[in-house]
Design an enzyme around this catalytic site. Structure first.
Site, PDB file in Angstrom:
ATOM      1  CD1 TRP A  53     -31.418  -1.215  50.875  1.00  0.00           C
ATOM      2  CD2 TRP A  53     -29.948  -0.903  52.526  1.00  0.00           C
ATOM      3  NE1 TRP A  53     -30.289  -1.955  50.588  1.00  0.00           N
ATOM      4  CE2 TRP A  53     -29.378  -1.784  51.581  1.00  0.00           C
ATOM      5  CE3 TRP A  53     -29.202  -0.557  53.660  1.00  0.00           C
ATOM      6  CZ2 TRP A  53     -28.100  -2.328  51.742  1.00  0.00           C
ATOM      7  CZ3 TRP A  53     -27.945  -1.092  53.820  1.00  0.00           C
ATOM      8  CH2 TRP A  53     -27.402  -1.971  52.875  1.00  0.00           C
TER       9      TRP A  53
ATOM     10  CG  ASP B 113     -32.227   5.600  51.003  1.00  0.00           C
ATOM     11  OD1 ASP B 113     -31.536   5.931  50.014  1.00  0.00           O
ATOM     12  OD2 ASP B 113     -31.982   4.575  51.682  1.00  0.00           O
TER      13      ASP B 113
ATOM     14  CE  LYS C 223     -27.283   1.234  45.753  1.00  0.00           C
ATOM     15  NZ  LYS C 223     -26.441   0.154  46.243  1.00  0.00           N
TER      16      LYS C 223
HETATM   17  C1  LIG Z   1     -31.719   2.098  49.101  1.00  0.00           C
HETATM   18  C2  LIG Z   1     -30.421   2.014  49.826  1.00  0.00           C
HETATM   19  N1  LIG Z   1     -30.231   2.743  50.946  1.00  0.00           N
HETATM   20  C3  LIG Z   1     -29.086   2.692  51.645  1.00  0.00           C
HETATM   21  C4  LIG Z   1     -28.043   1.889  51.258  1.00  0.00           C
HETATM   22  C5  LIG Z   1     -26.773   1.871  52.088  1.00  0.00           C
HETATM   23  O1  LIG Z   1     -25.784   2.595  51.429  1.00  0.00           O
HETATM   24  P1  LIG Z   1     -24.293   2.697  52.014  1.00  0.00           P
HETATM   25  O2  LIG Z   1     -23.692   1.352  51.863  1.00  0.00           O
HETATM   26  O3  LIG Z   1     -23.664   3.729  51.151  1.00  0.00           O
HETATM   27  O4  LIG Z   1     -24.390   3.118  53.426  1.00  0.00           O
HETATM   28  C6  LIG Z   1     -28.179   1.112  50.100  1.00  0.00           C
HETATM   29  C7  LIG Z   1     -27.060   0.256  49.658  1.00  0.00           C
HETATM   30  O5  LIG Z   1     -27.168  -0.508  48.733  1.00  0.00           O
HETATM   31  C8  LIG Z   1     -29.391   1.179  49.368  1.00  0.00           C
HETATM   32  O6  LIG Z   1     -29.565   0.448  48.259  1.00  0.00           O
HETATM   33 MG   LIG Z   2     -34.202  -2.804  50.322  1.00  0.00          MG
END
Ligand SMILES: Cc1ncc(COP(=O)(O)O)c(C=O)c1O
Ligand SMILES: [Mg+2]
Ligand SMILES: Cc1ncc(COP(=O)(O)O)c(C=O)c1O
Ligand SMILES: [Mg+2]
Ligand SMILES: [Mg+2]
Ligand SMILES: [Mg+2]
Lengths: 354, 354
Positions: A100, A167, A191
């Site tokens: 991510w 994030d 989550k």
């Molecule tokens: C740390 C983190 N950031 C971003 C995301 C992406 O989230 P989304 O699917 O809501 O765009 C996730 C998804 O699991 C995540 O765990």
């Molecule tokens: Mg990751």
């Protein structure tokens, strides 16, 4: 049979939240109308939005400190580009601790120069880089508090000479932190907060207005601050259910209380991973996430047996992400200790059998 | 008392859809898990997404014609910028028929030259411009099929020498049209399709890949086509509930059947508006929307009396938008004829009393 739900997200929510959300879909507060068929500009829904944003700031200890809480659409992935669109004028720094984080960095590159301040890609992201320092010539520094896929978590955040963006999708509201160290925090709801479909953004207002590019209306934080998350129709159900979960957390005693529970759950699973000779952990010990425990079987031949036993015992969502393999037990706020105990019991049972 | 729900959106949904959606929040298909706590990558949810997109294409008569249906986040307002981001290389043409049309035009200006092909702004958007022609040097032509706020609706779409993009947020699935005239259709779910929180985009695939700019991942239709609306976590509840509504519509006999009902409802209210001397319609007669009937009291002194009577009779959401004033009765697919009859009864009652 009610399952033990270790899903990585969307994931388990408190049972009482599900009950109330379900009820509201039929009849919202005895209004004779469903929550999802009333105007978002009606008083009852404005109250929901106000309560949800106020609870978010209160739980994070950020009331009266110049922050606004927003509920947006688009998932955390939309924040990858929105943060850069709104904040990146010249150069930004990113800490690359996982899939991510790498994606957020990639989006930022469309808007300016991006420096990878440190990375743990060399070891398939099984640790958190340390000993780096954040350059002072950046518009902002971006990090990911918890790496959902790899099961690592930043325990000590750097001191940053520039605004810090984080994030927190997979560990927000799970542990006490000095949240005022951050200038912008974002987290997909799915989550620790609610259903998929809304993203919490907590932003220090003085961060905005510094880039020269024109920002499309729907990507401009200022519009959502001005209209209190109602610049356009908000995702009503997801916001309401998030409000219920935040209320549940407050009633429990807030982040400090849930942190104790989360630490107990983490201790239980990691002890088993360490003591049981059939399993080994994936993440570096000191960087282990309290939210996502990643582990593998030492001997892959036991996989079918273990999977069968786990299924029998009602385990859901323990398969590891394909980039890590093995298993991942996600233990978000709403997951009861008894679910972790049940999983540990299956792991012990395998040891006794094998 | 169950209300008569004339809300402009979010708005009334079929009662059986609300019941099923409510149930799924507790236990999804007897899985022992809630719809909102399972992985979006799980088989049961992938099936939901596949069913919802297939139903959308089927109901529109667009199967096997090179179109993809997507369920995105961000509302119709995000489509204002996404359409331009993905399609506007040099010049686009917009038909300005109301507030939403004007907003879509404004966003497009960030991406290239924009021509206002025709406008009804001169008369506070109370009619649909006619007799214009669409230039042939445009990347695309954008129009708004139904103007939610003003109560006007395009009855005859122009023949366009360039790809035609249409915001159908407030009348999609309400009337038969040759949908294959359009190259891209978008619609926020929260009128005829489901709860707020997802937006349907129906796009002809060959429309894409023609602009030279780099498109952020979350704004690039191609990514969502490739990942079948699962480029990131989709808004699970909103998609599921939309699927239920589309299934409900199919079971009723599809768009052709609901159109008959919608025409009956529209005829009933507009007859009353015309025959009752206390009320006058806002929109030009030939452009009247079957979805949103806008009307005013001839004598504003009757307002308090009428409002009180309407409230007594269980009317919800009939206040006009502030840019028009007066009243707006939104009569989306799920609104029963009996609700319109009840409103008309209140209007007649006012005439008898006054
Ligand atoms: C740390 C983190 N950031 C971003 C995301 C992406 O989230 P989304 O699917 O809501 O765009 C996730 C998804 O699991 C995540 O765990
Ligand atoms: Mg990751
Ligand atoms: C025709 C039309 N387009 C766009 C919108 C904006 O939709 P959203 O609030 O989902 O962004 C609306 C909202 O009512 C609408 O009626
Ligand atoms: Mg071990
Ligand atoms: Mg309008
Ligand atoms: Mg009249």
């Amino acid at each position: 049979m009610k399952k033990h739900n270790f899903s990585a997200g969307p994931c388990i929510l408190p049972q009482e939240v599900l009950l109330k959300a379900s009820e509201a879909v039929i009849d919202f507060n005895n209004s004779g109308l469903s929550l999802i068929e009333i105007s978002h500009r009606s008083k009852p829904f404005i109250e929901v939005m106000d309560t949800a944003t106020a609870l978010a700031l209160e739980l994070l200890g950020l009331e009266g400190k110049g922050y606004k809480a927003l509920f947006l659409q688009g998932g955390a992935s939309t924040q990858f580009l929105m943060t850069a669109y709104n904040l990146l004028e010249t150069k930004a720094g990113y800490l690359n601790t996982g899939t991510w984080a790498a994606k957020s960095l990639k989006e930022a590159k469309l808007f300016g120069e991006v420096v990878e301040v440190a990375s743990s890609k060399d070891a398939n992201y099984n640790y958190i880089p340390k000993g780096y320092s954040v350059p002072s010539d950046l518009d902002y520094f971006h990090c990911t508090s918890n790496n959902t896929i790899f099961g690592t978590q930043i325990k000590d955040f750097p001191t940053s000479p520039v605004p810090m963006v984080c994030d927190m999708s997979s560990d927000i509201f799970s542990r006490t932190l000095d949240f005022s160290k951050f200038d912008l925090i974002y987290a997909g709801a799915q989550k620790n907060m609610g259903p998929a479909g809304t993203t919490l953004v907590v932003i220090k207002e003085d961060l905005l207005g510094k880039v020269t590019r024109a920002i499309p209306s729907m990507l401009d934080y200022k519009n959502f601050i001005e209209k209190e998350s109602m610049f356009n129709t908000p995702p009503v159900f997801a916001v309401y259910t998030s409000m219920l979960t935040l209320q549940w957390l407050k009633d429990l005693g807030g982040i400090a209380e849930i942190e104790k529970e989360n630490n107990k759950k983490a201790k239980l699973i990691y002890s088993e991973i360490d003591l049981n000779p059939l399993f080994k952990g994936f993440a570096a010990t000191e960087d282990r996430s309290t939210m996502n425990a990643t582990f593998n079987l030492v001997d892959d031949k036991l996989k079918d047996t273990f999977d069968e036993m786990a299924k029998e015992a009602g385990m859901n969502g323990i398969n590891g992400h394909r980039s890590v393999g093995g298993y991942r037990a996600s233990m978000y706020n709403a997951l009861p200790y008894t679910s972790v105990a049940a999983l540990v019991e299956v792991m012990s049972e395998l040891e006794r059998k094998a």
